[in-house]
Design an enzyme around this catalytic site. Structure first.
Site, PDB file in Angstrom:
ATOM      1  N   ASN A   1     -10.405  -0.719  -0.865  1.00 20.62           N
ATOM      2  CA  ASN A   1      -8.014  -0.145  -0.846  1.00 20.62           C
ATOM      3  C   ASN A   1      -7.902  -1.088  -1.978  1.00 20.62           C
ATOM      4  O   ASN A   1      -8.015  -1.643  -2.267  1.00 20.62           O
ATOM      5  CB  ASN A   1      -8.143  -1.498   0.603  1.00 20.62           C
ATOM      6  CG  ASN A   1      -6.478  -1.370   0.514  1.00 20.62           C
ATOM      7  OD1 ASN A   1      -5.723  -0.934  -0.298  1.00 20.62           O
ATOM      8  ND2 ASN A   1      -6.009  -1.383   1.394  1.00 20.62           N
TER       9      ASN A   1
ATOM     10  N   CYS B   1       0.670  -1.311  -0.147  1.00 14.34           N
ATOM     11  CA  CYS B   1       0.214  -0.132   0.099  1.00 14.34           C
ATOM     12  C   CYS B   1       0.537   0.967  -0.024  1.00 14.34           C
ATOM     13  O   CYS B   1       0.114   2.398  -0.349  1.00 14.34           O
ATOM     14  CB  CYS B   1      -1.199   0.206   0.830  1.00 14.34           C
ATOM     15  SG  CYS B   1      -2.148  -1.329   0.776  1.00 14.34           S
TER      16      CYS B   1
ATOM     17  N   HIS C   1      -3.435   7.245   2.182  1.00 15.58           N
ATOM     18  CA  HIS C   1      -4.079   5.231   1.941  1.00 15.58           C
ATOM     19  C   HIS C   1      -5.304   5.544   2.215  1.00 15.58           C
ATOM     20  O   HIS C   1      -6.201   5.435   3.418  1.00 15.58           O
ATOM     21  CB  HIS C   1      -3.097   4.897   2.300  1.00 15.58           C
ATOM     22  CG  HIS C   1      -3.558   3.037   1.637  1.00 15.58           C
ATOM     23  ND1 HIS C   1      -3.772   2.552   0.860  1.00 15.58           N
ATOM     24  CD2 HIS C   1      -3.161   1.528   2.978  1.00 15.58           C
ATOM     25  CE1 HIS C   1      -3.891   1.575   0.730  1.00 15.58           C
ATOM     26  NE2 HIS C   1      -3.777   1.331   2.076  1.00 15.58           N
TER      27      HIS C   1
HETATM   28  O1  UT7 Z   1      -3.915  -1.682   3.420  1.00 13.26           O
HETATM   29  C1  UT7 Z   1      -2.930  -1.959   3.847  1.00 13.26           C
HETATM   30  C2  UT7 Z   1      -3.336  -2.118   5.742  1.00 13.26           C
HETATM   31  N1  UT7 Z   1      -4.236  -2.008   5.867  1.00 13.26           N
HETATM   32  C3  UT7 Z   1      -5.267  -2.169   6.611  1.00 13.26           C
HETATM   33  O2  UT7 Z   1      -5.085  -1.240   7.342  1.00 13.26           O
HETATM   34  C4  UT7 Z   1      -6.490  -2.478   7.760  1.00 13.26           C
HETATM   35  C5  UT7 Z   1      -6.525  -2.465   9.136  1.00 13.26           C
HETATM   36  N2  UT7 Z   1      -7.106  -3.052   9.289  1.00 13.26           N
HETATM   37  C6  UT7 Z   1      -8.987  -2.389   9.430  1.00 13.26           C
HETATM   38  O3  UT7 Z   1      -9.292  -2.393   8.909  1.00 13.26           O
HETATM   39  C7  UT7 Z   1      -9.682  -3.885  10.613  1.00 13.26           C
HETATM   40  O4  UT7 Z   1      -8.875  -4.163  11.794  1.00 13.26           O
HETATM   41  C8  UT7 Z   1     -11.070  -4.334  10.101  1.00 13.26           C
HETATM   42  C9  UT7 Z   1     -11.406  -4.061   9.107  1.00 13.26           C
HETATM   43  C10 UT7 Z   1      -9.943  -5.583   9.342  1.00 13.26           C
HETATM   44  C11 UT7 Z   1     -11.244  -5.357  10.872  1.00 13.26           C
HETATM   45  O5  UT7 Z   1     -11.849  -4.048  11.794  1.00 13.26           O
HETATM   46  P1  UT7 Z   1     -12.554  -4.311  13.381  1.00 13.26           P
HETATM   47  O6  UT7 Z   1     -13.192  -3.493  13.762  1.00 13.26           O
HETATM   48  O7  UT7 Z   1     -10.342  -4.825  13.982  1.00 13.26           O
HETATM   49  O8  UT7 Z   1     -12.572  -6.483  13.566  1.00 13.26           O
HETATM   50  P2  UT7 Z   1     -11.979  -7.644  13.722  1.00 13.26           P
HETATM   51  O9  UT7 Z   1     -10.989  -7.784  13.349  1.00 13.26           O
HETATM   52  O10 UT7 Z   1     -10.977  -7.099  15.666  1.00 13.26           O
HETATM   53  O11 UT7 Z   1     -13.278  -7.827  14.461  1.00 13.26           O
HETATM   54  C12 UT7 Z   1     -14.172  -8.080  15.300  1.00 13.26           C
HETATM   55  C13 UT7 Z   1     -15.419  -9.693  15.036  1.00 13.26           C
HETATM   56  C14 UT7 Z   1     -14.978 -10.540  15.069  1.00 13.26           C
HETATM   57  O12 UT7 Z   1     -15.671 -10.585  15.871  1.00 13.26           O
HETATM   58  P3  UT7 Z   1     -15.864 -11.723  17.855  1.00 13.26           P
HETATM   59  O13 UT7 Z   1     -14.688 -12.275  16.715  1.00 13.26           O
HETATM   60  O14 UT7 Z   1     -15.472 -10.685  18.131  1.00 13.26           O
HETATM   61  O15 UT7 Z   1     -17.238 -12.597  17.350  1.00 13.26           O
HETATM   62  C15 UT7 Z   1     -14.857 -10.975  13.438  1.00 13.26           C
HETATM   63  O16 UT7 Z   1     -15.173 -11.995  13.293  1.00 13.26           O
HETATM   64  O17 UT7 Z   1     -15.772  -8.631  13.718  1.00 13.26           O
HETATM   65  C16 UT7 Z   1     -16.179  -9.467  13.329  1.00 13.26           C
HETATM   66  N3  UT7 Z   1     -15.670  -9.495  11.750  1.00 13.26           N
HETATM   67  C17 UT7 Z   1     -17.080  -9.647  11.218  1.00 13.26           C
HETATM   68  N4  UT7 Z   1     -18.120  -9.383  11.123  1.00 13.26           N
HETATM   69  C18 UT7 Z   1     -19.567  -9.481  10.329  1.00 13.26           C
HETATM   70  C19 UT7 Z   1     -14.915  -9.180  11.280  1.00 13.26           C
HETATM   71  N5  UT7 Z   1     -15.188  -8.852  10.082  1.00 13.26           N
HETATM   72  C20 UT7 Z   1     -16.495  -8.886   9.437  1.00 13.26           C
HETATM   73  C21 UT7 Z   1     -16.700  -8.870   8.829  1.00 13.26           C
HETATM   74  N6  UT7 Z   1     -18.541  -8.460   9.504  1.00 13.26           N
HETATM   75  N7  UT7 Z   1     -17.009  -8.817   7.227  1.00 13.26           N
END
Ligand code: UT7
Length: 332
Positions: free
Chosen positions: A286, A116, A256
Site C-alpha cells: 500500500n 489513500c 486502491h
Molecule cells: O489504505 C488505507 C486503508 N487501510 C486499509 O484498507 C486496511 C484495512 N484493514 C486490513 O487490511 C486488515 O484489517 C489488516 C490486514 C490490517 C489486519 O487483518 P485482519 O484479518 O483484520 O486481522 P485482525 O486485526 O483481526 O487480527 C487477527 C489476528 C490478531 O490476533 P488475535 O488477537 O486473534 O490473537 C492479530 O494480533 O491476527 C493477528 N495479527 C497478525 N498475526 C501475524 C495482526 N497482524 C499480524 C501479522 N502477523 N502481521
C-alpha cells in the site's frame, strides 16, 4: 463550443530500489510470509533507504519520468498538485519543493491531503482547471514515503505499506475521452480509526509523544477493513449505475491497493471479472496516494484509447470515491 474534458495523457513513476520482503519483516516482528499473503496479499514492498531522501525526491523523479515520456518541457506546466500524507515537512508544500527540483517555474502548486484517496481527489480537483479552459497542462503527483511513518515494531501495520512516487499529466481534449465523472465522499468520524496521533497542532512533537510512539500510523484494522469494503464497492457501483455501465462495458477496474481481500470484494460487487482488475499489491504493498497511478503505470501498455476505466479508493479521513474515465491514448 465543444465540451472540454481533462484527459490523462501520460503516467510517470519512481520506485525506490530497496525491496523489503515478508521474510525480512518476519525478522522484525512476530509474523510470517504465509499470514501476510493470506490476510493482505503483499509479498514485498519498496522502501526509500537513501540517506537524506524524502517524498519530494520520489515525486521529482516521477515528474521527470513523466515529462520525458510525454516530451513536455517543465516550462509548459501550468499547475502541479501533490497528493501526499508524508510531506517532506509540515510546510512549505511538497508540491513547491517538487516544482523547484524539476524546474517548473511558470506554475503554482499545492499539496492535497486525502490519504489513500489522495490521487482521485487531486485528479478531480485538477480536472476543474482543465475543463474550465484555464489551463492546458496540469500535473498531479501522488507520492508517499510511508516508511517514514511506519512503526516497524508493530506487526499489525508494518507489513502493509511501501514507498512510491507517481505523476500523471492532464491535458484538454474535445473528444469523448478523459475524466467523465467522479463521486467523492468523506466521513470525518472515521478519523478515529486511522490517523497519526501526534505531530500536529493538537499534540505537537514532544519527548512524551515520541516515547508513546505517536508519530506513526495508528490503525484499527477491522473497522477500516469493513468501511473500506462497503464504501469502495458502493461508490464504484453508484458511478456505474449513474452512467448505465454494465460490467461488460468496463475494461478495467483500478482499485486502491490496501488489501487483496478488499480488492476482490469490490470487484465481486461490481461483477467485474478478475482479469479486468489491476492488481500489483503483491509487489508494492500500500503506497497510499500512489497506488492507483502506480497501477496505471504498471499496466499502461495494456490500455487502449477509449477503454472505460473505473478508479476506486478508500482511505484515512475517512475519504473515498470513484472516477469514471475513458483512457485517451495507445502506447506504441
Ligand atoms: O489504505 C488505507 C486503508 N487501510 C486499509 O484498507 C486496511 C484495512 N484493514 C486490513 O487490511 C486488515 O484489517 C489488516 C490486514 C490490517 C489486519 O487483518 P485482519 O484479518 O483484520 O486481522 P485482525 O486485526 O483481526 O487480527 C487477527 C489476528 C490478531 O490476533 P488475535 O488477537 O486473534 O490473537 C492479530 O494480533 O491476527 C493477528 N495479527 C497478525 N498475526 C501475524 C495482526 N497482524 C499480524 C501479522 N502477523 N502481521
Amino acid at each position: 463550443m465543444a465540451n472540454i474534458r481533462a484527459a490523462i495523457t501520460g503516467v510517470g513513476a519512481y520506485l525506490p530500489e530497496y525491496i523489503l520482503t515478508n521474510e525480512e519483516i518476519s525478522t522484525m516482528v512476530d509474523t510470517t510470509d504465509e499470514w501476510i499473503m493470506q490476510r493482505i496479499g503483499i509479498k514485498e514492498r519498496r522502501i526509500m533507504k537513501e540517506e537524506g531522501k524524502a517524498t519530494s525526491d520520489m515525486g521529482t523523479a516521477a515528474v521527470k519520468n513523466l515529462l520525458d515520456k510525454t516530451n513536455t518541457s517543465a516550462d509548459e506546466i501550468d499547475m502541479l498538485i501533490c497528493a501526499t500524507i508524508t510531506p517532506d515537512m509540515p510546510f512549505p508544500a511538497t508540491a513547491n519543493i517538487i516544482a523547484d527540483k524539476v524546474g517548473i517555474h511558470n506554475a503554482w502548486s499545492f499539496d492535497l491531503n486525502a490519504a489513500c484517496s489522495g490521487f482521485i481527489f487531486a485528479l478531480a480537483t485538477a480536472t476543474q482547471f482543465i475543463e474550465s479552459g484555464r489551463y492546458k497542462k496540469v500535473v498531479v503527483v501522488a507520492a508517499d514515503m510511508m516508511s517514514s511513518i511506519t512503526n516497524y515494531s508493530d506487526r499489525t501495520t508494518c507489513p502493509l505499506f511501501g514507498d512510491a512516487g507517481t505523476a500523471v499529466l492532464l491535458e484538454p481534449t474535445t473528444e469523448e475521452l478523459g475524466v467523465i465523472d467522479y463521486i467523492n465522499r468523506v466521513d470525518g468520524l472515521g478519523r478515529h480509526h486511522l490517523h497519526m496521533k501526534a505531530g500536529g497542532s493538537l499534540r505537537p512533537a514532544s519527548i512524551e509523544t515520541i516515547e508513546r510512539q505517536e508519530h506513526f500510523v495508528y490503525q484499527e484494522g477491522q473497522a477500516v477493513f469493513k468501511a473500506a469494503v462497503s464504501s469502495m464497492a458502493d461508490v464504484a457501483a453508484e458511478i456505474m449505475k449513474k452512467h448505465n455501465l454494465e460490467s461488460d462495458d468496463v475494461a478495467w477496474l483500478v482499485p486502491h491497493q490496501a488489501n487483496l481481500r478488499i480488492i476482490d470484494a469490490t470487484a465481486r460487487r461490481m461483477g467485474v471479472s478478475k482479469d479486468k482488475v489491476m492488481v500489483n499489491i503483491e509487489k508494492f504493498g500500500n503506497t497510499t496516494a500512489a497506488t492507483i497511478p502506480l497501477c496505471l503505470y504498471d499496466f499502461e501498455k495494456q490500455l487502449h484509447k477509449g477503454d472505460n476505466i473505473i478508479l476506486a479508493a478508500f482511505g484515512a479521513g475517512f475519504t473515498w470515491g470513484s472516477v469514471y474515465l475513458k483512457w485517451a491514448y495507445d502506447t506504441e
